[in-house]
Design an enzyme around this catalytic site. Structure first.
Site, PDB file in Angstrom:
ATOM      1  N   ASN A  12       0.766  -1.176   0.097  1.00  0.00           N
ATOM      2  CA  ASN A  12      -0.107   0.013  -0.223  1.00  0.00           C
ATOM      3  C   ASN A  12       0.935   1.482   0.011  1.00  0.00           C
ATOM      4  OD1 ASN A  12      -1.931   2.014   0.608  1.00  0.00           O
ATOM      5  ND2 ASN A  12      -2.410   1.196   2.413  1.00  0.00           N
ATOM      6  N   TRP A  13       1.053   1.790  -1.233  1.00  0.00           N
ATOM      7  CA  TRP A  13       1.859   3.033  -1.198  1.00  0.00           C
ATOM      8  C   TRP A  13       1.231   4.300  -0.648  1.00  0.00           C
ATOM      9  CZ3 TRP A  13       3.976   2.629  -7.119  1.00  0.00           C
ATOM     10  CH2 TRP A  13       4.741   1.463  -7.380  1.00  0.00           C
ATOM     11  N   LYS A  14       0.276   4.203  -0.241  1.00  0.00           N
ATOM     12  CA  LYS A  14      -0.647   5.267   0.280  1.00  0.00           C
ATOM     13  C   LYS A  14      -0.376   6.657  -0.510  1.00  0.00           C
ATOM     14  CE  LYS A  14      -0.372   2.933   4.936  1.00  0.00           C
ATOM     15  NZ  LYS A  14      -0.317   2.852   6.297  1.00  0.00           N
ATOM     16  N   HIS A  98      -9.548   1.038   5.045  1.00  0.00           N
ATOM     17  CA  HIS A  98      -8.017   1.233   5.887  1.00  0.00           C
ATOM     18  C   HIS A  98      -8.633   2.196   7.054  1.00  0.00           C
ATOM     19  CE1 HIS A  98      -4.015   2.366   6.941  1.00  0.00           C
ATOM     20  NE2 HIS A  98      -3.859   1.205   6.085  1.00  0.00           N
ATOM     21  N   GLU A 100      -6.661   4.647   8.263  1.00  0.00           N
ATOM     22  CA  GLU A 100      -6.479   6.154   7.580  1.00  0.00           C
ATOM     23  C   GLU A 100      -7.658   6.610   7.019  1.00  0.00           C
ATOM     24  OE1 GLU A 100      -2.978   5.403   5.697  1.00  0.00           O
ATOM     25  OE2 GLU A 100      -1.937   4.712   7.585  1.00  0.00           O
ATOM     26  N   GLU A 168      -4.793  -4.949  10.707  1.00  0.00           N
ATOM     27  CA  GLU A 168      -3.929  -3.884  10.874  1.00  0.00           C
ATOM     28  C   GLU A 168      -4.402  -3.329  12.127  1.00  0.00           C
ATOM     29  OE1 GLU A 168      -2.139  -2.948   6.539  1.00  0.00           O
ATOM     30  OE2 GLU A 168      -3.587  -1.493   7.439  1.00  0.00           O
ATOM     31  N   GLY A 174       3.000   1.987  10.980  1.00  0.00           N
ATOM     32  CA  GLY A 174       3.860   3.000  10.738  1.00  0.00           C
ATOM     33  C   GLY A 174       4.636   3.544  11.920  1.00  0.00           C
ATOM     34  N   SER A 213       3.612  -2.349  10.552  1.00  0.00           N
ATOM     35  CA  SER A 213       5.170  -2.445  10.619  1.00  0.00           C
ATOM     36  C   SER A 213       5.750  -3.610  10.207  1.00  0.00           C
ATOM     37  CB  SER A 213       5.433  -2.265  12.179  1.00  0.00           C
ATOM     38  OG  SER A 213       5.288  -0.803  12.271  1.00  0.00           O
ATOM     39  N   GLY A 234       2.936  -1.201   4.388  1.00  0.00           N
ATOM     40  CA  GLY A 234       2.941  -0.043   4.124  1.00  0.00           C
ATOM     41  C   GLY A 234       4.346   0.574   3.776  1.00  0.00           C
ATOM     42  N   GLY A 235       5.061   1.129   4.568  1.00  0.00           N
ATOM     43  CA  GLY A 235       6.201   1.989   4.335  1.00  0.00           C
ATOM     44  C   GLY A 235       7.314   1.069   3.810  1.00  0.00           C
TER      45      GLY A 235
HETATM   46  O1  LIG Z   1      -1.567  -0.624   4.559  1.00  0.00           O
HETATM   47  C1  LIG Z   1      -0.428  -0.770   5.162  1.00  0.00           C
HETATM   48  C2  LIG Z   1      -0.363  -0.686   6.503  1.00  0.00           C
HETATM   49  O2  LIG Z   1      -1.160   0.417   7.016  1.00  0.00           O
HETATM   50  C3  LIG Z   1       0.817  -0.661   7.388  1.00  0.00           C
HETATM   51  O3  LIG Z   1       1.556   0.382   7.170  1.00  0.00           O
HETATM   52  P1  LIG Z   1       3.041   0.171   7.724  1.00  0.00           P
HETATM   53  O4  LIG Z   1       3.563  -1.309   6.997  1.00  0.00           O
HETATM   54  O5  LIG Z   1       3.939   1.362   7.223  1.00  0.00           O
HETATM   55  O6  LIG Z   1       2.963   0.065   9.135  1.00  0.00           O
END
Ligand SMILES: O=C[C@H](O)COP(=O)(O)O
Length: 252
Positions: A12-14, A98, A100, A168, A174, A213, A234-235
């Site tokens: 997920n590149w957000k 999600h 967010e 999640e 994050g 994470s 994510g990150g």
């Molecule tokens: O969609 C992915 C998640 O929100 C995980 O994000 P993260 O890997 O940066 O903690």
């Protein structure tokens, strides 16, 4: 892992990067695909980067997904993107609900369910996110919160459409913090019980992802847990090297 279920590693590149970054990242993933023969890969760039990312990978074999879609099919919904538009742009998946989006846009379980239904009708596979806040975990409510989100967010056709559920924990996103392996196991076992009860004969093999994470150093241990059928990253998905290392950590 769940026996007989092919794992899915989703990135997920957000809301990150430029068109040039998206092209380079997608090309980096494509170039290293032979490192991850044991998993299906999915990348979910921002809407405006979907096309360039897909083109950079030659449109295959990595699946592409959106990060949200409208519950409506079309019409006067300024700023929204329909599930059919995502499918038309080459997407096979869409992330929905999600945390967010639940936090930033007030999305409710009912709205997530309506979006998931719209996605299925457009031929997309929904990846529905669930997860508790830190306060809810501290109060001992984590499993009940997730069970309620599963009950409220998954439409009747979800399992038949090969829908994916991503657990999640909000506090792990994050932050570099992850639940213990025992806590991830307990939650995924509960999720399996919930989806199997709701979708008999199908929910036993619904893919259940862990997200929060995930990185190359902890991926192997997490992905080896029962009922963990992949990861939503994510990150670490913003570096092709790290994303591929996570995908390569899928147990043989
Ligand atoms: O969609 C992915 C998640 O929100 C995980 O994000 P993260 O890997 O940066 O903690």
């Amino acid at each position: 892992m769940t026996p007989g279920v092919r794992p899915l590693i989703a990135g997920n590149w957000k809301m990150n990067g430029t068109l040039r970054d998206a092209a380079a990242l997608a090309e980096g993933v494509r170039a290293g695909l032979d490192r991850a023969p044991g998993a299906d890969l999915l990348i979910c760039p921002p809407f405006l980067h979907l096309h360039v990312a897909a083109a950079s990978m030659g449109w295959k074999p990595v699946a592409i997904g959106g990060q949200d879609c409208s519950a409506e099919a079309n019409g006067a919904h300024t700023g929204d993107v329909s599930a059919a538009m995502l499918a038309d742009a080459g997407c096979g998946f869409v992330i929905l609900g999600h945390s967010e989006r639940r936090a930033d846009h007030g999305e409710t379980d009912a709205q997530v369910q309506a979006k998931a239904q719209a996605a299925i009708e457009a031929g997309l596979i929904p990846v529905v996110c669930v997860g508790e806040t830190e306060a809810q975990r501290d109060a001992g409510e984590a499993e009940a919160v997730v069970a309620a989100q599963i009950a409220g967010s998954l439409p009747p056709d979800f399992a038949a459409a090969k829908g994916v559920v991503a657990y999640e924990p909000v506090w792990a996103i994050g932050t570099g913090r992850t639940p213990t392996e025992a806590d991830i196991s307990a939650m995924h076992n509960r999720m399996r019980a919930e989806v199997a009860a709701r979708f008999p004969g199908l929910g036993e093999t619904t893919r259940l992802l862990y997200g929060g994470s995930v990185k190359p150093s902890n991926a192997a241990a997490i992905l080896a847990l029962p009922n963990v059928d992949g990861a939503l990253v994510g990150g670490a998905s913003l570096k092709a090297e790290d994303f591929l290392a996570i995908a390569a950590a899928v147990p043989a």
